[in-house]
Design a protein around this motif. Structure first.
Motif, PDB file in Angstrom:
ATOM      1  N   LYS B 291       0.957  -1.209  -0.049  1.00 45.56           N
ATOM      2  CA  LYS B 291      -0.107   0.025   0.195  1.00 45.56           C
ATOM      3  C   LYS B 291       1.006   1.183   0.083  1.00 45.56           C
ATOM      4  O   LYS B 291       0.699   2.069  -0.687  1.00 45.56           O
ATOM      5  CB  LYS B 291      -0.872   0.153   1.300  1.00 45.56           C
ATOM      6  CG  LYS B 291      -2.206  -0.416   1.133  1.00 45.56           C
ATOM      7  CD  LYS B 291      -2.906  -0.448   2.187  1.00 45.56           C
ATOM      8  CE  LYS B 291      -4.311  -1.229   2.126  1.00 45.56           C
ATOM      9  NZ  LYS B 291      -5.150  -1.090   3.340  1.00 45.56           N
ATOM     10  N   ASN B 292       1.909   1.295   1.028  1.00 43.24           N
ATOM     11  CA  ASN B 292       2.874   2.500   1.060  1.00 43.24           C
ATOM     12  C   ASN B 292       3.487   2.712  -0.430  1.00 43.24           C
ATOM     13  O   ASN B 292       3.620   3.653  -0.566  1.00 43.24           O
ATOM     14  CB  ASN B 292       3.889   2.340   2.294  1.00 43.24           C
ATOM     15  CG  ASN B 292       3.104   2.374   3.462  1.00 43.24           C
ATOM     16  OD1 ASN B 292       2.130   2.802   3.718  1.00 43.24           O
ATOM     17  ND2 ASN B 292       3.629   1.915   4.384  1.00 43.24           N
ATOM     18  N   SER B 293       3.920   1.461  -0.687  1.00 41.72           N
ATOM     19  CA  SER B 293       4.944   1.447  -1.966  1.00 41.72           C
ATOM     20  C   SER B 293       3.889   2.165  -3.185  1.00 41.72           C
ATOM     21  O   SER B 293       4.513   2.887  -3.938  1.00 41.72           O
ATOM     22  CB  SER B 293       5.293   0.017  -2.260  1.00 41.72           C
ATOM     23  OG  SER B 293       5.977   0.223  -3.734  1.00 41.72           O
ATOM     24  N   LEU B 294       2.717   1.568  -3.230  1.00 46.09           N
ATOM     25  CA  LEU B 294       1.690   1.937  -4.248  1.00 46.09           C
ATOM     26  C   LEU B 294       1.243   3.481  -4.211  1.00 46.09           C
ATOM     27  O   LEU B 294       1.430   4.190  -5.201  1.00 46.09           O
ATOM     28  CB  LEU B 294       0.420   1.058  -4.299  1.00 46.09           C
ATOM     29  CG  LEU B 294      -0.467   1.339  -5.134  1.00 46.09           C
ATOM     30  CD1 LEU B 294       0.072   1.135  -6.538  1.00 46.09           C
ATOM     31  CD2 LEU B 294      -1.806   0.712  -4.856  1.00 46.09           C
ATOM     32  N   SER B 295       1.097   3.861  -2.969  1.00 46.46           N
ATOM     33  CA  SER B 295       1.020   5.434  -2.612  1.00 46.46           C
ATOM     34  C   SER B 295       2.322   6.103  -3.277  1.00 46.46           C
ATOM     35  O   SER B 295       1.852   7.157  -4.056  1.00 46.46           O
ATOM     36  CB  SER B 295       0.685   5.573  -1.069  1.00 46.46           C
ATOM     37  OG  SER B 295       0.496   6.902  -1.010  1.00 46.46           O
ATOM     38  N   ASN B 296       3.433   5.823  -2.718  1.00 44.17           N
ATOM     39  CA  ASN B 296       4.617   6.495  -3.190  1.00 44.17           C
ATOM     40  C   ASN B 296       4.825   6.468  -4.811  1.00 44.17           C
ATOM     41  O   ASN B 296       5.130   7.494  -5.267  1.00 44.17           O
ATOM     42  CB  ASN B 296       5.839   5.686  -2.612  1.00 44.17           C
ATOM     43  CG  ASN B 296       5.910   5.919  -1.124  1.00 44.17           C
ATOM     44  OD1 ASN B 296       5.169   7.051  -0.404  1.00 44.17           O
ATOM     45  ND2 ASN B 296       6.738   5.318  -0.258  1.00 44.17           N
ATOM     46  N   SER B 297       4.743   5.112  -5.195  1.00 44.48           N
ATOM     47  CA  SER B 297       4.749   5.094  -6.669  1.00 44.48           C
ATOM     48  C   SER B 297       3.605   6.220  -7.460  1.00 44.48           C
ATOM     49  O   SER B 297       4.236   6.659  -8.199  1.00 44.48           O
ATOM     50  CB  SER B 297       4.400   3.585  -7.079  1.00 44.48           C
ATOM     51  OG  SER B 297       5.319   2.749  -6.419  1.00 44.48           O
TER      52      SER B 297
END
Lengths: 253, 999
Positions: B291-297
Motif C-alpha cells: 500500500k505504501n509503495s503503491l501510494s509512493n509510486s
C-alpha cells in the motif's frame, strides 16, 4: 617428641585429605568422560539428523549447545588431570571439536556426515582411554546410576546408527554396531531389573522396559520400516524416562 | 553574452538536446514509476488472492478435520459441523471467483479454482459415503487435488524477492503439514486403531516437513523477527508436541492410546493457530508495504508526469522560440538581401560581411544605420539646401532692394517687385521646409523670455495689413488690454503661427471679406495667464471631412486648393506642431463656404516684478464715431475706448454735419465711408478728426488725409487708439502730429576707420556684403576662401572678419582655427570673427561659436543684427540722414546728448527725441558719454543707475551742470535725485513736457 607427635598428627590429617581429593578427582574425570561419550554420540546423531533435515534449523542450534557442553567436559578433565597422556588425548579431542565446529558451520553433505561419525568414534576412544587411567571402585548404587548413564549414551549411539542406516551410510557396519548397542542395553536393563526398587521407581522401570521393547521391535524392522523422525522423538521419550528413573533412584538411595 | 546567429542556433539546439534528454530521462523514470505502480497494484491483487486462498485453505482444513472425525466415528452429528465448514469453503470459493472476475490479469486462475472445487466436491462425496480409504481421502484426494493446488496457487502468486511473503509461504507449508498430521492422527486416535507400517511411514514423512523457518536468514527487521519468534517459540513449539507424538507413537503399535483426541487437537491446534498468527502478521505487513509503495509510486508518477509535462511545454516553447528566431532571422536576411540592391558598394560589402557573420545584433545595427543614414542625409541635404538656396536668394533679394533705390522706369520697377515677391515666396517656402524639417526631427528650440505681447502682435498683425488691404479685406485685431504687460514665451514662434494663420486667411478670403484676429485673456492664476489666440476669416471654409487632414504635412483641404491658392501645405502642419510643442492645440471651427476660425490657447507665465499696464484715463473726452445708415461700428475700437474710459457715441454723418455736435474727437472709418465729399465735409468741422483707413485706400486719396489730425491704418489696435487719444488730450499741433508719421527706418549709422575682411566664395554675396558694409563707411577686403583669408590676415590688419562657412580650398571653421593659432603664436590682439552663413539648422550657431568664432550672422543679412554686432565692437561715429524737421531748431540749444545703458533703449529714446525735433547724439558706452559731454548740448539725458552703482551720481550731475547742460536722469520711480528725472518707462508726452519744463 612433641614435634614427632605433630608430624604424625599432620600426616594423619593430610593422608585422608589427599586420598579423598584423589578419589573426588577420579569420579569427576569418570563423570566427564561419560559425558564426553554421551555428547559425542548425541552430536553425531544430531548432525546426521540435520543432514537428513537441513531446513530444521533448531537442530543446528542444539548441535552448537552440545558442542559447548562437550568442550566444558574436556575442560573439566583438563582441570583435574595432569598426566601427559591424558593431556595429549584432551588436545586431540579439542582438535576434533574444532574440526566438528568447522563442519557444522558449512553446508551439510554426506562426506561431512561420515567425518562426523569418525570423530564420534575418536571421542569414544579418547574418553575410554582417560577413564581407564582413573580406576574407581563403584558401589552397587553407583553402578546402577552409572548403568542409567550408559543407557542414555547407548540410546544416542543406537539412534545415530539408525539414522546413519536410513541415510544409507555404511549400512551393514552401522546395523551391526546398532545391534551390539541394543544388546548392551538389554544387558544393562536386565541388571537394572534385578535390583529392588520402590514402587514408584519400579513402575517407571517397567514403563522404560516397555518402551525399550517397542523400540527394539522397531529397530529390528529395519530395513522394512525406516522411521528416523519417530525413532528420534521416541528415543527422547525413553531417555527422559531413564533420567527420571535415575533421578528417583538417586533420591531414594 | 552576445551570440551570433550560428552560435544562437548551436545554443538553441544544445538547449533542445538537453531538454529532450531530460524529458527522455524523466519519461524513463515515469515509465519505471508507472510500471512500479502497475506492479504494486498487481502485487496487491496477488496478496489479496493469497489472503483469500489462505482463508479457503484454513476452512478446507477445518472441513477435512471434521470429515476425518466423521469417517472415524461415523457419527452423523459431525455432519452438521462438516456442512458448516463446507458452506464456508463454498463461500470462499465464490468470493475468490468473484475477485478473479474483477481482476482480469488473474483470470487464468478461474479454471484452476473451478477444478479445485470440482475435486473438493468429489472428495466430499467420498466422505459422505464413509469411504474407509482414509489415506486415499486425506493424502491423495484432499491433499493432492485440493490443498496442494491451492498451495501452488498461493506460491504462484507470491511476489519475487518479497521475504515476508516467502516466510508466509514457508509457514503456509508448515501449517498445511501440521494440519495433515493433526487430521491424520485425530483420525487414528478417534478410531483407536493400530498404526500400520504405512501409517508410520506417512507420519514419519510428515515429520520431515515439520520445520520452523529461520526468520534470521531473510528478514532484516529485528522487530519483525522478534515478533515472529515470540509467536513461534521453537522450544515450546517442538518439545511439547514431540513428547505427545512419542507417546502416541509408542501406543500406535498396540492401538491403545493414552492420549485423547482432544488432548492431541488442543496441542496441535495451538501450533496451527500460532502459525496462522505469524502468517497474518506477515501478510498484513506485506499489504501495508505494498500500500505504501503503491501510494509512493502513484505520488512519484504524478510528480514525474507533472515535471515531464512542464519540460515538454518548455521544450515546445524553446522550439517555438527557436523556430521564430530562425524565421525572423531568415526574414531579416531576406530583407537585407532585398535592400542590398539599393545600397552603395561600401554598404554592399558591409551587408555581405554582416550576412556572412550571421549575427542578429550586427544585422540590427546595420539596419539601424541604414535607417539613420537617410535621416542624416536628409539633414545634410537640408543644411546644404539651406545654404545653397539661401545664398543666391540672399543675392537676389539684396540686390533687388539696392536696385529699387535707383532710378527706374515704371515697368522696370514692376519687374523688380515681381522678382522681390517671387524671391520672398521662395525664401518663405525654403523656410517652411526647414521649419518642418526642424519640427519633424525635434530640433526646434523654444525661447522662454519675457516679451510685450501687445507690442509684438500689434506689429505682427500690422505687417499683414498691406496684403489684406490689397484684397480690400477688413483686417481686425483685438488684443485684450487686460493681458499683463509682459508674458514669458517664444514670441517669434507664436508670431510665426499667427502670421501663418493670417497668411492663410488672406489667401483663402475673397475680396471685401473680413479677417478678425483676437488675443484674449481667458484666465489668470498663480502668475500664469491663459491666452486664447484666434484668427477668423470669412473665406472659403473647410468641410468637416477635411478638418482632420488640414494639419497634416503637405496637405491642403484638397488638391484643387493647392492649385488655386498655391503654397506648400506645410504652414498649418508647422503651426500645429509649434503650438503643440508650446503646450497648446491648434484647432479649427469651420464650415464649407462659411469661413474658418483657427484658434489655440497657451498658458504663459508672467515674469516676476512685471509692471501692470497703465490704464489710461480719458474719461473727459467726448468721442464720436461716424456711421452710415447701417450704423455699423468698429467693435474693437469701441472696446479699446471703453477700456480707456471713453464712451464711444455713434452718429450718422448727416447728424454731424447738420447739428454740429460738440466733441473732442471724431473717428471716421474710411472703409465704410468712401464718399470723398462726405469725408471732406466732415474734415472741415472744427473737431479733431481721426481717419481710419487702409494703405490701399489711403494711397488713392492722398489729399484727404491732410485734413485729419491722425490717420490710423487698419487694423486698429490698442496702441494706435491710445496715441490718437493722447494727441487730442495734449492739444498737439497738426504739424507735430505729422512728425509722428515719420519712420525712423532711414536712420543709419556710420563708423570710422574700420577695415573689414569679408571671406565669401560667392561673387554675388561678396558684392552684396561689400555694398552693405560700405554703407556703414567700412572699408572691405574680399577673400574668396579660407586660405586666401588667412594669407591676407597675416600681412594686413583688419578690425573685423566676416567669415562664410562653406567654401572651397579651406572652410570657414578651419580658417578660423588657423587665424586663432596665428594670433596666439604671434601674440597678436584678437580680431573679432563673425560667422556669416546660410546654415540655420539648430546647433549651427553653437558649433561655429565653439570653433572660435565670436558672433553669428545668418544670411540674408538682417541690417539691424549687423548693426548690433558692429556697434558692439566699434563706436558709432555719426548718425546720418536724420530728417531736419525744423531747421530753426537745429541750434546749440536743441542738441541733446543721450546715454542709455542698453542699445535697444538708446534706439527708442533717440527716435523719440528726434521725433520731438531734437538733434541727438547717442551713446551706449558710459565712458564715451563722459568723454563727449561738452557745452554744445542743451540737455543731457542719461541713465543714472550705472553711475549710482559707482557712487558717482552726484559727480556726473555736477559735471553736466559745469558744462552748462541741463541734466535729466532716467531713474526708477522711487529714486530721488539732485536733478530733473524721467521714469524709465516715460512716454513721449512725459519727455516732451519735461524738456519744455527744463528749457
Amino acid at each position: 617428641m612433641i614435634k614427632k607427635l605433630w608430624n604424625i598428627l599432620l600426616l594423619l590429617i593430610l593422608i585422608p585429605i589427599y586420598l579423598y581429593s584423589s578419589t573426588r578427582g577420579d569420579i569427576k574425570i569418570i563423570e566427564a568422560s561419560e559425558s564426553i561419550r554421551y555428547l559425542s554420540q548425541k552430536i553425531s546423531k544430531e548432525y546426521l539428523y540435520f543432514y537428513k533435515n537441513p531446513k530444521k534449523i533448531y537442530i543446528k542450534e542444539q548441535l552448537n549447545r552440545d558442542i559447548k557442553y562437550l568442550k566444558q567436559s574436556i575442560q573439566d578433565i583438563a582441570n583435574i588431570n595432569s598426566s601427559r597422556d591424558s593431556n595429549n588425548i584432551l588436545n586431540f579431542l579439542r582438535h576434533n571439536i574444532e574440526n566438528i565446529e568447522k563442519l557444522i558451520n558449512k553446508d551439510v553433505d554426506r562426506k561431512k556426515a561420515l567425518n562426523i561419525l569418525n570423530y564420534s568414534e575418536s571421542f569414544l576412544e579418547g574418553s575410554n582411554s582417560i577413564e581407564k587411567q582413573h580406576k574407581y571402585k563403584f558401589s552397587t548404587e553407583e553402578e546402577i546410576l552409572m548403568s542409567f548413564k550408559n543407557i542414555e549414551y547407548l540410546l544416542q549411539k543406537i539412534s545415530k546408527y539408525y539414522i546413519a542406516y536410513t541415510l544409507k551410510i555404511n549400512r551393514k557396519d552401522n546395523l551391526n554396531s546398532m545391534k551390539i548397542a541394543i544388546n548392551k542395553i538389554d544387558n544393562i536393563l536386565s541388571r537394572i531389573n534385578s535390583y529392588n526398587y520402590p514402587k514408584r521407581v519400579f513402575n517407571k522401570v517397567r514403563e522404560a522396559n516397555s518402551i525399550w521393547i517397542k523400540h527394539k521391535e522397531l529397530f529390528y524392522k529395519l530395513p522394512q520400516l525406516e522411521i528416523p523422525n519417530l525413532i528420534s522423538i521416541s528415543t527422547l521419550l525413553l531417555e527422559d524416562n531413564i533420567k527420571k528413573i535415575a533421578s528417583y533412584y538417586g533420591q531414594n538411595h | 553574452m552576445k551570440l551570433n546567429n550560428r552560435n544562437r542556433v548551436v545554443f538553441f539546439i544544445s538547449i533542445i538536446i538537453i531538454v529532450i534528454s531530460i524529458i527522455i530521462t524523466l519519461f524513463y523514470y515515469v515509465a519505471i514509476s508507472y510500471n512500479k505502480c502497475v506492479k504494486d497494484e498487481e502485487s496487491m491483487q496477488r496478496v489479496e488472492i493469497i489472503d483469500r486462498l489462505n482463508n479457503l485453505m484454513n476452512n478446507i482444513e477445518e472441513e477435512k478435520l471434521y470429515s476425518a472425525l466423521y469417517l472415524a466415528k461415523k457419527d452423523k452429528k459431525e455432519l452438521d459441523k462438516i456442512k458448516k465448514y463446507r458452506d464456508k469453503v463454498n463461500l470462499n470459493i465464490e468470493d475468490i471467483i468473484s475477485f478473479i472476475n474483477k481482476n482480469s490479469n488473474i483470470s487464468k486462475y478461474r479454471s484452476k479454482i473451478k477444478d479445485i472445487f470440482k475435486y473438493l466436491n468429489s472428495t466430499r462425496n467420498r466422505v459422505d459415503r464413509l469411504n474407509s480409504e482414509y489415506r486415499e481421502i486425506f493424502f491423495k484426494d484432499y491433499f493432492n487435488k485440493v490443498t496442494k493446488p491451492i498451495l501452488r496457487l498461493i506460491e504462484l502468486n507470491s511476489i519475487e524477492k518479497n521475504n515476508k511473503l516467502y516466510y508466509f509461504i514457508e509457514l503456509n507449508r508448515l501449517k498445511e503439514n501440521l494440519n495433515r498430521e493433526k487430521i491424520f492422527i485425530s483420525y487414528i486416535l478417534s478410531k483407536n486403531i493400530k498404526m500400520s507400517d504405512k501409517d508410520l511411514l506417512l507420519w514419519d514423512k510428515l515429520l520431515d516437513n515439520d520445520r520452523v523457518p529461520n526468520f534470521y536468514t531473510k528478514l532484516n527487521s529485528v522487530i519483525m523477527i522478534d515478533k515472529l519468534n515470540k509467536i513461534i517459540n521453537i522450544e515450546n513449539f517442538l518439545n511439547r508436541i514431540d513428547n505427545l507424538r512419542a507417546k502416541i507413537f509408542m501406543n500406535s503399535m498396540s492401538g491403545r492410546y493414552k492420549i485423547s483426541v482432544n488432548e492431541w487437537l488442543t496441542s496441535v491446534t495451538d501450533r496451527v493457530n500460532r502459525v496462522k498468527t505469524a502468517e497474518k502478521l506477515l501478510l498484513s505487513r506485506v499489504k501495508n508495504n505494498i500500500k505504501n509503495s503503491l501510494s509512493n509510486s502513484k505520488d512519484n508518477t504524478v510528480k514525474l508526469m507533472f515535471i515531464s509535462l512542464s519540460m515538454l511545454i518548455l521544450l515546445f516553447t524553446i522550439i517555438y522560440l527557436f523556430k521564430n528566431s530562425i524565421k525572423n532571422n531568415r526574414l531579416l536576411m531576406n530583407t537585407l538581401k532585398d535592400i542590398e540592391i539599393d545600397l552603395d558598394e561600401e554598404q554592399k560589402k558591409e551587408i555581405r560581411r554582416v550576412l556572412e557573420k550571421n549575427d542578429t545584433i550586427e544585422i540590427y545595427n546595420f539596419l539601424a544605420n541604414a535607417i539613420k543614414e537617410p535621416s542624416r542625409a536628409k539633414d545634410y541635404f537640408l543644411a546644404n539646401m539651406s545654404h545653397e538656396i539661401r545664398t543666391p536668394l540672399n543675392g537676389i533679394i539684396g540686390f533687388t532692394n539696392i536696385l529699387k533705390e535707383t532710378e527706374l522706369k515704371d515697368d522696370q520697377r514692376e519687374f523688380l517687385n515681381i522678382i522681390e515677391e517671387s524671391s520672398n515666396n521662395l525664401i518663405n517656402i525654403v523656410n517652411d521646409i526647414l521649419d518642418f524639417s526642424k519640427v519633424s526631427s525635434g530640433k526646434v528650440e523654444f525661447e522662454h523670455i519675457p516679451f510685450n505681447l501687445m507690442e509684438k502682435f500689434e506689429a505682427t498683425v500690422d505687417s499683414y495689413s498691406a496684403k489684406a488691404s490689397q484684397k480690400n479685406i477688413n483686417l481686425e485685431l483685438f488684443i485684450d488690454p487686460t493681458i499683463p504687460l509682459e508674458v514669458i514665451g517664444d514670441s517669434t514662434k507664436i508670431s510665426q503661427v499667427i502670421i501663418n494663420l493670417l497668411s492663410n486667411a488672406v489667401k483663402f478670403t475673397n475680396k471685401g471679406g473680413n479677417i478678425s484676429t483676437k488675443i484674449e485673456k481667458i484666465s489668470q492664476k498663480d502668475n500664469i495667464v491663459t491666452i486664447k489666440f484666434s484668427v477668423k476669416d470669412s473665406g472659403i471654409g473647410i468641410s468637416a471631412k477635411q478638418h482632420s487632414k488640414i494639419f497634416d504635412a503637405f496637405s491642403q483641404a484638397d488638391a484643387s486648393t493647392s492649385r488655386r491658392f498655391g503654397g506648400t501645405g506645410l504652414g498649418l502642419s508647422i503651426s500645429s506642431k509649434f503650438v503643440s510643442l508650446m503646450g497648446g492645440k491648434l484647432d479649427v471651427e469651420s464650415q464649407e463656404n462659411s469661413g474658418a476660425k483657427f484658434f489655440f490657447t497657451l498658458d504663459m507665465p508672467i515674469p516676476k516684478g512685471v509692471k501692470e499696464r497703465e490704464k489710461p484715463n480719458f474719461r473727459d473726452l467726448k468721442v464720436i464715431y461716424i456711421v452710415l445708415d447701417d450704423n455699423r461700428i468698429d467693435i474693437n475700437l469701441k472696446k479699446y475706448l471703453e477700456y480707456m474710459g471713453v464712451e464711444l457715441r455713434a452718429y450718422n454723418y448727416k447728424k454731424i454735419l447738420e447739428d454740429k455736435l460738440e466733441a473732442d474727437i471724431l473717428f471716421i472709418d474710411h472703409q465704410y465711408i468712401k464718399d470723398e465729399k462726405i469725408i471732406e465735409d466732415i474734415s472741415k468741422i472744427d473737431i479733431k478728426s481721426v481717419l481710419l483707413t487702409t494703405a490701399e485706400i489711403e494711397s488713392c486719396n492722398c489729399n484727404i488725409k491732410d485734413n485729419f489730425i491722425k490717420v490710423i491704418y487698419k487694423p486698429i489696435n490698442y496702441s494706435k487708439t491710445l496715441r490718437a487719444l493722447e494727441l487730442v488730450d495734449n492739444n498737439t499741433s497738426l504739424l507735430k502730429e505729422r512728425i509722428s508719421r515719420v519712420d525712423d527706418r532711414e536712420i543709419n549709422r556710420t563708423f570710422k576707420n574700420i577695415d573689414a575682411l569679408v571671406v565669401e566664395d560667392n561673387i554675388i554675396n561678396q558684392k552684396l556684403i561689400k555694398k552693405i558694409l560700405n554703407n556703414f563707411n567700412i572699408k572691405v577686403t574680399i577673400a574668396s576662401n579660407g586660405l586666401e583669408a588667412l594669407n591676407l590676415y597675416k600681412i594686413n590688419h583688419y578690425n573685423i572678419i566676416f567669415m562664410d562657412i562653406q567654401m572651397p580650398i579651406m572652410c570657414g571653421i578651419e580658417a578660423t582655427k588657423n587665424i586663432l593659432k596665428y594670433e596666439k603664436e604671434n601674440n597678436q590682439k584678437h580680431t573679432p570673427i563673425v560667422a556669416l552663413t546660410a546654415n540655420v539648422i539648430t546647433g549651427d550657431r553653437e558649433k561655429y561659436l565653439a570653433s572660435g568664432m565670436d558672433r553669428y550672422l545668418k544670411k540674408p543679412i538682417d541690417i539691424n543684427e549687423l548693426t548690433a554686432i558692429l556697434e558692439e565692437y566699434f563706436p558709432i561715429v555719426n548718425i546720418r540722414n536724420s530728417i531736419p524737421l525744423d531747421k530753426n531748431s537745429n541750434s546749440k540749444k536743441e542738441k541733446i546728448i543721450l546715454y542709455k545703458e542698453t542699445e535697444l533703449n538708446a534706439k527708442i529714446y533717440s527716435a523719440i527725441l528726434k521725433n520731438l525735433g531734437y538733434i541727438v547724439d547717442v551713446y551706449s558706452s558710459k565712458d564715451e558719454f563722459l568723454k563727449n559731454i561738452d557745452s554744445n548740448y542743451k540737455f543731457a539725458l542719461f541713465d543714472l543707475s550705472p553711475f549710482r552703482k559707482l557712487d558717482s551720481d552726484d559727480f556726473i550731475i555736477n559735471l553736466i551742470k559745469e558744462n552748462k547742460i541741463v541734466p535729466i536722469a532716467f531713474v526708477d520711480s522711487d529714486i530721488k535725485s539732485s536733478c530733473e528725472t524721467l521714469k524709465e518707462s516715460g512716454n513721449i508726452n512725459e519727455i516732451s513736457k519735461k524738456l519744455k519744463k527744463c528749457s
